[in-house]
Scaffold this motif. Structure first.
Motif, PDB file in Angstrom:
ATOM      1  N   LEU A   5      -4.731   8.886   6.907  1.00 24.26           N
ATOM      2  CA  LEU A   5      -5.454   7.870   6.146  1.00 24.26           C
ATOM      3  C   LEU A   5      -4.536   7.189   5.130  1.00 24.26           C
ATOM      4  O   LEU A   5      -4.630   5.981   4.899  1.00 24.26           O
ATOM      5  CB  LEU A   5      -6.651   8.524   5.440  1.00 24.26           C
ATOM      6  N   LEU A   6      -3.631   7.962   4.547  1.00 26.36           N
ATOM      7  CA  LEU A   6      -2.664   7.382   3.615  1.00 26.36           C
ATOM      8  C   LEU A   6      -1.736   6.408   4.330  1.00 26.36           C
ATOM      9  O   LEU A   6      -1.482   5.297   3.847  1.00 26.36           O
ATOM     10  CB  LEU A   6      -1.851   8.495   2.944  1.00 26.36           C
ATOM     11  N   VAL A   7      -1.220   6.806   5.490  1.00 23.26           N
ATOM     12  CA  VAL A   7      -0.316   5.936   6.245  1.00 23.26           C
ATOM     13  C   VAL A   7      -1.029   4.647   6.670  1.00 23.26           C
ATOM     14  O   VAL A   7      -0.457   3.566   6.641  1.00 23.26           O
ATOM     15  CB  VAL A   7       0.246   6.679   7.474  1.00 23.26           C
ATOM     16  N   LEU A   8      -2.309   4.769   7.024  1.00 18.48           N
ATOM     17  CA  LEU A   8      -3.066   3.599   7.462  1.00 18.48           C
ATOM     18  C   LEU A   8      -3.401   2.654   6.302  1.00 18.48           C
ATOM     19  O   LEU A   8      -3.385   1.435   6.463  1.00 18.48           O
ATOM     20  CB  LEU A   8      -4.371   4.045   8.135  1.00 18.48           C
ATOM     21  N   SER A   9      -3.724   3.217   5.161  1.00 20.63           N
ATOM     22  CA  SER A   9      -4.239   2.402   4.059  1.00 20.63           C
ATOM     23  C   SER A   9      -3.152   1.907   3.113  1.00 20.63           C
ATOM     24  O   SER A   9      -3.347   0.897   2.424  1.00 20.63           O
ATOM     25  CB  SER A   9      -5.294   3.190   3.264  1.00 20.63           C
ATOM     26  N   ALA A  10      -2.003   2.591   3.035  1.00 20.16           N
ATOM     27  CA  ALA A  10      -0.960   2.195   2.086  1.00 20.16           C
ATOM     28  C   ALA A  10      -0.450   0.767   2.317  1.00 20.16           C
ATOM     29  O   ALA A  10      -0.289   0.009   1.349  1.00 20.16           O
ATOM     30  CB  ALA A  10       0.195   3.193   2.125  1.00 20.16           C
ATOM     31  N   PRO A  11      -0.176   0.334   3.567  1.00 24.31           N
ATOM     32  CA  PRO A  11       0.297  -1.051   3.739  1.00 24.31           C
ATOM     33  C   PRO A  11      -0.715  -2.089   3.254  1.00 24.31           C
ATOM     34  O   PRO A  11      -0.339  -3.101   2.656  1.00 24.31           O
ATOM     35  CB  PRO A  11       0.535  -1.153   5.252  1.00 24.31           C
ATOM     36  N   LEU A  12      -2.002  -1.838   3.513  1.00 26.60           N
ATOM     37  CA  LEU A  12      -3.035  -2.755   3.049  1.00 26.60           C
ATOM     38  C   LEU A  12      -3.106  -2.755   1.531  1.00 26.60           C
ATOM     39  O   LEU A  12      -3.249  -3.814   0.894  1.00 26.60           O
ATOM     40  CB  LEU A  12      -4.378  -2.353   3.654  1.00 26.60           C
ATOM     41  N   ALA A  13      -2.977  -1.577   0.918  1.00 25.20           N
ATOM     42  CA  ALA A  13      -2.994  -1.489  -0.542  1.00 25.20           C
ATOM     43  C   ALA A  13      -1.823  -2.262  -1.143  1.00 25.20           C
ATOM     44  O   ALA A  13      -1.973  -2.968  -2.145  1.00 25.20           O
ATOM     45  CB  ALA A  13      -2.940  -0.026  -0.973  1.00 25.20           C
ATOM     46  N   ARG A  14      -0.649  -2.143  -0.546  1.00 27.81           N
ATOM     47  CA  ARG A  14       0.536  -2.847  -1.069  1.00 27.81           C
ATOM     48  C   ARG A  14       0.405  -4.350  -0.891  1.00 27.81           C
ATOM     49  O   ARG A  14       0.843  -5.130  -1.743  1.00 27.81           O
ATOM     50  CB  ARG A  14       1.788  -2.336  -0.374  1.00 27.81           C
ATOM     51  N   ARG A  15      -0.228  -4.763   0.183  1.00 28.11           N
ATOM     52  CA  ARG A  15      -0.394  -6.203   0.414  1.00 28.11           C
ATOM     53  C   ARG A  15      -1.369  -6.807  -0.592  1.00 28.11           C
ATOM     54  O   ARG A  15      -1.219  -7.953  -1.016  1.00 28.11           O
ATOM     55  CB  ARG A  15      -0.889  -6.437   1.845  1.00 28.11           C
ATOM     56  N   LEU A  16      -2.386  -6.024  -0.979  1.00 21.59           N
ATOM     57  CA  LEU A  16      -3.404  -6.539  -1.893  1.00 21.59           C
ATOM     58  C   LEU A  16      -3.022  -6.382  -3.359  1.00 21.59           C
ATOM     59  O   LEU A  16      -3.585  -7.057  -4.219  1.00 21.59           O
ATOM     60  CB  LEU A  16      -4.731  -5.813  -1.633  1.00 21.59           C
ATOM     61  N   GLY A  17      -2.086  -5.498  -3.669  1.00 28.33           N
ATOM     62  CA  GLY A  17      -1.715  -5.237  -5.056  1.00 28.33           C
ATOM     63  C   GLY A  17      -1.338  -6.467  -5.851  1.00 28.33           C
ATOM     64  O   GLY A  17      -1.806  -6.649  -6.980  1.00 28.33           O
ATOM     65  N   PRO A  18      -0.489  -7.368  -5.312  1.00 27.84           N
ATOM     66  CA  PRO A  18      -0.087  -8.541  -6.089  1.00 27.84           C
ATOM     67  C   PRO A  18      -1.243  -9.418  -6.542  1.00 27.84           C
ATOM     68  O   PRO A  18      -1.124 -10.168  -7.512  1.00 27.84           O
ATOM     69  CB  PRO A  18       0.838  -9.284  -5.120  1.00 27.84           C
ATOM     70  N   ARG A  19      -2.378  -9.362  -5.844  1.00 32.64           N
ATOM     71  CA  ARG A  19      -3.532 -10.155  -6.265  1.00 32.64           C
ATOM     72  C   ARG A  19      -4.071  -9.706  -7.623  1.00 32.64           C
ATOM     73  O   ARG A  19      -4.783 -10.456  -8.287  1.00 32.64           O
ATOM     74  CB  ARG A  19      -4.669 -10.027  -5.245  1.00 32.64           C
ATOM     75  N   LEU A  20      -3.742  -8.478  -8.027  1.00 32.44           N
ATOM     76  CA  LEU A  20      -4.315  -7.902  -9.245  1.00 32.44           C
ATOM     77  C   LEU A  20      -3.390  -8.023 -10.439  1.00 32.44           C
ATOM     78  O   LEU A  20      -3.674  -7.463 -11.498  1.00 32.44           O
ATOM     79  CB  LEU A  20      -4.647  -6.427  -9.002  1.00 32.44           C
ATOM     80  N   GLY A  21      -2.257  -8.700 -10.290  1.00 33.16           N
ATOM     81  CA  GLY A  21      -1.356  -8.896 -11.412  1.00 33.16           C
ATOM     82  C   GLY A  21      -0.196  -7.918 -11.410  1.00 33.16           C
ATOM     83  O   GLY A  21       0.084  -7.236 -10.414  1.00 33.16           O
ATOM     84  N   ALA A  22       0.477  -7.827 -12.561  1.00 34.75           N
ATOM     85  CA  ALA A  22       1.701  -7.032 -12.667  1.00 34.75           C
ATOM     86  C   ALA A  22       1.454  -5.552 -12.413  1.00 34.75           C
ATOM     87  O   ALA A  22       2.330  -4.830 -11.954  1.00 34.75           O
ATOM     88  CB  ALA A  22       2.332  -7.226 -14.047  1.00 34.75           C
ATOM     89  N   ARG A  23       0.258  -5.082 -12.764  1.00 38.39           N
ATOM     90  CA  ARG A  23      -0.062  -3.662 -12.550  1.00 38.39           C
ATOM     91  C   ARG A  23      -0.842  -3.435 -11.256  1.00 38.39           C
ATOM     92  O   ARG A  23      -1.458  -2.376 -11.080  1.00 38.39           O
ATOM     93  CB  ARG A  23      -0.863  -3.128 -13.741  1.00 38.39           C
ATOM     94  N   GLY A  24      -0.787  -4.411 -10.359  1.00 41.22           N
ATOM     95  CA  GLY A  24      -1.588  -4.325  -9.150  1.00 41.22           C
ATOM     96  C   GLY A  24      -1.262  -3.138  -8.267  1.00 41.22           C
ATOM     97  O   GLY A  24      -2.151  -2.464  -7.751  1.00 41.22           O
ATOM     98  N   ARG A  25       0.043  -2.862  -8.103  1.00 45.91           N
ATOM     99  CA  ARG A  25       0.399  -1.727  -7.240  1.00 45.91           C
ATOM    100  C   ARG A  25      -0.047  -0.415  -7.857  1.00 45.91           C
ATOM    101  O   ARG A  25      -0.462   0.507  -7.149  1.00 45.91           O
ATOM    102  CB  ARG A  25       1.901  -1.703  -6.962  1.00 45.91           C
ATOM    103  N   ALA A  26       0.006  -0.319  -9.174  1.00 50.10           N
ATOM    104  CA  ALA A  26      -0.467   0.891  -9.844  1.00 50.10           C
ATOM    105  C   ALA A  26      -1.966   1.075  -9.643  1.00 50.10           C
ATOM    106  O   ALA A  26      -2.445   2.184  -9.350  1.00 50.10           O
ATOM    107  CB  ALA A  26      -0.142   0.822 -11.336  1.00 50.10           C
ATOM    108  N   LEU A  27      -2.735  -0.010  -9.780  1.00 47.77           N
ATOM    109  CA  LEU A  27      -4.184   0.074  -9.573  1.00 47.77           C
ATOM    110  C   LEU A  27      -4.511   0.480  -8.140  1.00 47.77           C
ATOM    111  O   LEU A  27      -5.392   1.315  -7.909  1.00 47.77           O
ATOM    112  CB  LEU A  27      -4.831  -1.269  -9.892  1.00 47.77           C
ATOM    113  N   MET A  28      -3.799  -0.075  -7.173  1.00 50.25           N
ATOM    114  CA  MET A  28      -4.072   0.267  -5.781  1.00 50.25           C
ATOM    115  C   MET A  28      -3.648   1.698  -5.471  1.00 50.25           C
ATOM    116  O   MET A  28      -4.290   2.382  -4.678  1.00 50.25           O
ATOM    117  CB  MET A  28      -3.360  -0.713  -4.852  1.00 50.25           C
ATOM    118  N   GLY A  29      -2.557   2.166  -6.113  1.00 48.76           N
ATOM    119  CA  GLY A  29      -2.174   3.565  -5.940  1.00 48.76           C
ATOM    120  C   GLY A  29      -3.248   4.493  -6.464  1.00 48.76           C
ATOM    121  O   GLY A  29      -3.599   5.506  -5.827  1.00 48.76           O
TER     122      GLY A  29
END
Length: 467
Positions: A124-148
């Motif tokens: 599930l992590l392998v499947l969802s991590a690419p989508l999380a990384r792609r969506l992170g920039p939409r949330l601003g500078a801390r986007g990747r942290a929020l998606m993590g």
């Protein structure tokens, strides 16, 4: 002066458990080996004795396998079939269109902790991590942290609380908790835990300094596929998106989304219906049969297979199922040996001593259960191993605690979430797939999971007031 029997028993139990921890952490033995050696030591040094220890080990193993063997196997098969049809990504993307960018982390946490618990956590992590990384920039500078944080809150909370999550099923089986009850109460605790964890984490993140230069190992680039650990049955991170099933191959046939999700909804509704029927004392033979967890998972997996055959070839589906079954093997063995440990503890007389300690009134029993699992997780570094081992230790006394066994199971899962760190394989997978530094992983994985552990405990204690 002779040593009192109770003191000797406590010492031998402490040696057995300490030996298990040391053998796993320092000697790097597989957990199943360490648990079995510890169990045999305890049996040989207590009144169980050399003659009855092998029988206690076999009986405990068989007892747990009878409860969870089919459930775990068909749970991961259902997860594999959802994976091969790319259902998780499509559903999350549809939910994001519905709720908008601001809700992205909460949608992730909610979906992963409730609908996709049957997918093995590493996959599930392998499947969802690419989508999380792609969506992170939409949330601003801390986007990747929020998606993590969202990935952590979703995947790990679902793993230990919500059946058919592998750890949830294993802990429930060891503690003799009906799976329907584990699903219903686990969802009532797990889903709020995931959402409250994201709320608390998002608030804390405003005060934490998130520096992409230090916390993100690679800026905005994707992680090196060669460095990403493999999860059996998961898409190969080295594959280009256009070569990955369900991601880039938009010309591949796809099921209508509602139809693709139907098997998991069918399974969960049947399991929940069984819990409701049991609570209402409904005694219909047909209803009892259809809502039995084994039948529910079989029907869900069968319908998922039939639907997958409409859009994927037989070899691809067979490979996914084979990989899923190989994944559940270690968990099944570990769960069975934890059941053996419980049988030996019961036969040694240690169950009575533990029962007295837990009912002494010094601390609420559920808090003590949480502490046992938390200490094991800090020592062992694996959520599943900690939760399952804690369940094996506590199984002989679960019925005598002043709390329903389902809450004992949830308290063990809650404690097993506490303070993940560098001894966990999931920690390093998380770091690599999200492109984080070790410091960034501590902020986005260790902190949210510890929050989930601490937030879920008062929720469990609150539920205990009404049971």
């Amino acid at each position: 002066m002779p040593v009192p029997d109770e003191v000797l028993l406590l010492c031998n139990t402490a040696i057995a458990i300490t030996g298990i921890v040391v053998t796993i952490t320092w000697l790097k033995f597989p957990p199943a080996f360490a648990l079995l050696f510890g169990t045999l030591y305890l049996g040989l040094t207590t009144e169980v004795g050399a003659k009855d220890t092998p029988k206690a080990v076999a009986d405990g193993f068989a007892d747990v396998m009878g409860d969870i063997g089919i459930l775990v196997a068909f749970g991961v098969v259902l997860g594999a079939l959802l994976t091969v049809t790319d259902t998780m990504r499509r559903l999350v993307e549809a939910m994001l269109k519905l709720f908008g960018d601001r809700a992205v982390p909460y949608v992730f946490a909610a979906a992963l902790s409730s609908l996709f618990t049957s997918i093995y956590s590493d996959v599930l992590l392998v499947l969802s991590a690419p989508l999380a990384r792609r969506l992170g920039p939409r949330l601003g500078a801390r986007g990747r942290a929020l998606m993590g944080g969202a990935l952590t809150a979703g995947i790990e909370v679902g793993l230990v609380f919500v059946a058919p999550g592998v750890a949830a099923v294993a802990i429930a089986g060891i503690l003799d908790v009906p799976l329907g009850q584990m699903f219903a109460v686990g969802l009532a605790v797990g889903l709020p835990t995931a959402l409250l964890t994201m709320l608390a984490y998002a608030a804390l993140l405003r005060f934490l300094k998130w520096d992409p230069e230090v916390d993100e190992a690679d800026g905005t680039e994707a992680p090196d596929p060669a460095e990403a650990p493999e999860a059996p049955g998961a898409p190969d991170p080295a594959e280009a998106p256009e070569d990955r099933p369900g991601n880039g191959e938009r010309d591949r046939p796809e099921l209508p989304l509602l139809l693709a999700v139907a098997p998991v909804l069918l399974t969960l509704l049947l399991i929940a219906g069984g819990a409701l029927a049991d609570a209402m004392s409904v005694d219909s033979a047909a209803l009892v049969f259809l809502t039995d967890p084994v039948v529910a998972l079989l029907l869900g997996a069968t319908s998922a297979y039939a639907l997958a055959r409409r859009v994927r070839d037989r070899d691809e589906i067979g490979g996914a199922i084979g990989a899923a079954l190989s994944q559940c093997g270690p968990i099944l063995v570990l769960s069975g040996i934890s059941g053996s440990l419980g049988f030996v503890i019961k036969g040694s007389g240690m169950a009575d001593t533990l029962g007295d300690a837990f009912s002494s009134g010094f601390l609420p029993p559920l808090l003590l259960v949480w502490i046992v699992a938390a200490v094991l997780h800090i020592a062992l570094g694996s959520i599943s191993v900690a939760g399952i081992t804690a369940a094996g230790i506590l199984a002989p006394i679960a019925g005598s605690l002043d709390a329903p066994p389902v809450l004992v199971a949830l308290a063990a899962g809650s404690g097993a979430l506490f303070l993940p760190h560098v001894s966990s394989n999931f920690f390093w997978m998380f770091q690599s797939l999200l492109g984080l530094s070790t410091r960034g992983t501590l902020k986005t994985h260790t902190l949210p999971m510890t929050l989930a552990s601490v937030i879920s405990l008062p929720l469990i204690l609150t539920v205990s007031l009404f049971t």
